[in-house]
Design a protein around this motif. Structure first.
Motif, short mmCIF file in Angstrom:
data_model
loop_
_atom_site.label_atom_id
_atom_site.label_comp_id
_atom_site.label_asym_id
_atom_site.label_seq_id
_atom_site.Cartn_x
_atom_site.Cartn_y
_atom_site.Cartn_z
N VAL A 1 0.85 -1.19 0.00
CA VAL A 1 0.00 0.00 0.00
C VAL A 1 0.89 1.24 0.00
CG1 VAL A 1 -1.86 1.22 1.19
CG2 VAL A 1 -1.71 -1.28 1.33
N LEU A 2 0.59 2.19 -0.87
CA LEU A 2 1.33 3.45 -0.92
C LEU A 2 0.63 4.42 0.03
CD1 LEU A 2 2.65 5.07 -4.18
CD2 LEU A 2 2.02 6.41 -2.18
N TYR B 1 13.43 1.55 2.09
CA TYR B 1 13.90 0.60 3.10
C TYR B 1 14.47 -0.61 2.37
CZ TYR B 1 9.29 -1.47 2.17
OH TYR B 1 8.19 -2.00 1.56
N PRO B 2 15.31 -1.41 3.02
CA PRO B 2 15.97 -2.52 2.32
C PRO B 2 14.98 -3.47 1.66
CG PRO B 2 16.98 -2.14 4.46
CD PRO B 2 15.77 -1.27 4.41
N GLY B 3 15.26 -3.84 0.42
CA GLY B 3 14.45 -4.80 -0.31
C GLY B 3 13.32 -4.19 -1.10
N HIS B 4 13.09 -2.89 -0.97
CA HIS B 4 11.99 -2.26 -1.70
C HIS B 4 12.51 -1.46 -2.89
CE1 HIS B 4 9.22 1.17 -2.54
NE2 HIS B 4 8.36 0.16 -2.59
N TRP C 1 7.13 0.36 -9.12
CA TRP C 1 5.82 1.00 -8.97
C TRP C 1 5.64 2.09 -10.03
CZ3 TRP C 1 3.87 5.88 -8.23
CH2 TRP C 1 2.49 5.94 -7.95
N PHE C 2 6.66 2.94 -10.23
CA PHE C 2 6.53 4.01 -11.22
C PHE C 2 6.38 3.44 -12.63
CE2 PHE C 2 8.01 6.72 -7.78
CZ PHE C 2 7.27 7.88 -8.00
N ASP C 3 7.11 2.35 -12.92
CA ASP C 3 6.97 1.73 -14.24
C ASP C 3 5.55 1.22 -14.44
OD1 ASP C 3 9.60 2.26 -14.77
OD2 ASP C 3 10.32 0.22 -14.37
#
Length: 295
Positions: free
Chosen positions: A171-172, A196-199, A204-206
């Protein structure tokens, strides 16, 4: 005599017979026959190479060697009982040790434990693990955990089995008072981003068909929980698992933007097979899952 060869059962029979100075009374205490007591004593005497009792006409009498050994033997049994009590206390019905990433403890686990209304006799030990809980198998052996929460596609360790908490989605979120500033994905093009690590924000922008002025800029934090708190404080946008942000959404600390993104990974309640057999683990998993269903 080697420790592995100690005839503990026969020594226990000897202790009972020495207290009563009677094979019959010792048999009553141990719920066996007098003949079984006599056989155990004879076997013990043969094993040790000593005489323990003098058989008199109407009763028994301890030999001096047996009398000298009894205090140490009884102290040894007391120590063994204390050791067993200590082992059982660590896994008592009222003590439950749960390992989880710090963000999961703060955002998901602790609020649910509070809502479950634990009694004063209950004791929970919460053990922080690495960020995803991926070292759970190692942590189980080193910290005596009963249950752990990990993040991933499924429990990776063969020695663990698990139950998925919920189908997950990312969720954004932004601070509640900033929601109206972002009506379209393109509006996030220059917004401060929280990492944060792993994100990855790139995916999402693509997927949204939008772009950002500086995908590497913004604020980097250690875990999901700090990302949620930074968003709630008004720093910018964070993209986090719904399981962890649901409480902040319900409280109005943050607001969700756009449609959430389904996620292949999820949070899992995991434990070794022997832990799943414990009633306290089963009861806790059922309670946590029931709480999750309500939220």
């Amino acid at each position: 005599m080697k420790r592995t060869l100690l005839p503990l059962n026969a020594l226990r029979v000897f202790d009972a017979a020495a207290r009563h100075l009677s094979f019959t009374k010792a048999a009553d205490e141990l719920h066996v026959t007098p003949a079984a007591v006599g056989q155990q004593i004879r076997t013990l005497e043969e094993t040790l190479g000593v005489v323990l009792f003098r058989r008199l006409t109407r009763n028994l009498e301890l030999t001096p060697e047996a009398e000298r050994a009894l205090p140490a033997l009884r102290e040894g049994f007391t120590q063994i009982e204390s050791a067993v009590d200590a082992m059982q206390a660590g896994q008592a019905d009222k003590v439950l040790t749960i390992g989880a990433p710090r963000a999961v403890i703060a955002k998901w686990l602790a609020p649910r434990l509070a809502r479950l209304g634990a009694s004063a006799e209950d004791r929970f030990i919460l053990v922080p693990t690495d960020e995803t809980g991926s070292g759970a198998a190692r942590d189980f052996s080193s910290t005596n955990m009963d249950l752990a929460i990990i993040w991933g596609a499924m429990p990776a360790e063969e020695e663990l089995s698990g139950k998925r908490i919920a189908a997950e989605e990312l969720v954004l979120v932004v601070a509640a008072d900033q929601r109206d500033s972002y009506g379209r994905p393109a509006d996030l093009g220059e917004a401060p981003l929280i990492h944060y690590p792993g994100h990855s924000w790139q995916e999402w922008f693509d997927a949204a068909g939008a772009s950002h002025a500086d995908l590497d800029g913004g604020l980097s934090v250690a875990d999901w929980g700090l990302a949620i708190d930074a968003a709630a404080a008004g720093y910018g946008a964070a993209r986090v698992p719904r399981t962890l942000v649901s409480g902040d959404l319900a409280a109005g600390r943050v607001a969700a933007l756009f449609e959430p993104t389904p996620c292949d990974e999820a949070f899992w309640l995991v434990a070794p097979p022997q832990s799943w057999r414990q009633p306290k683990v089963k009861a806790m998993v059922d309670a946590l899952m029931d709480e999750t269903g309500k939220s």
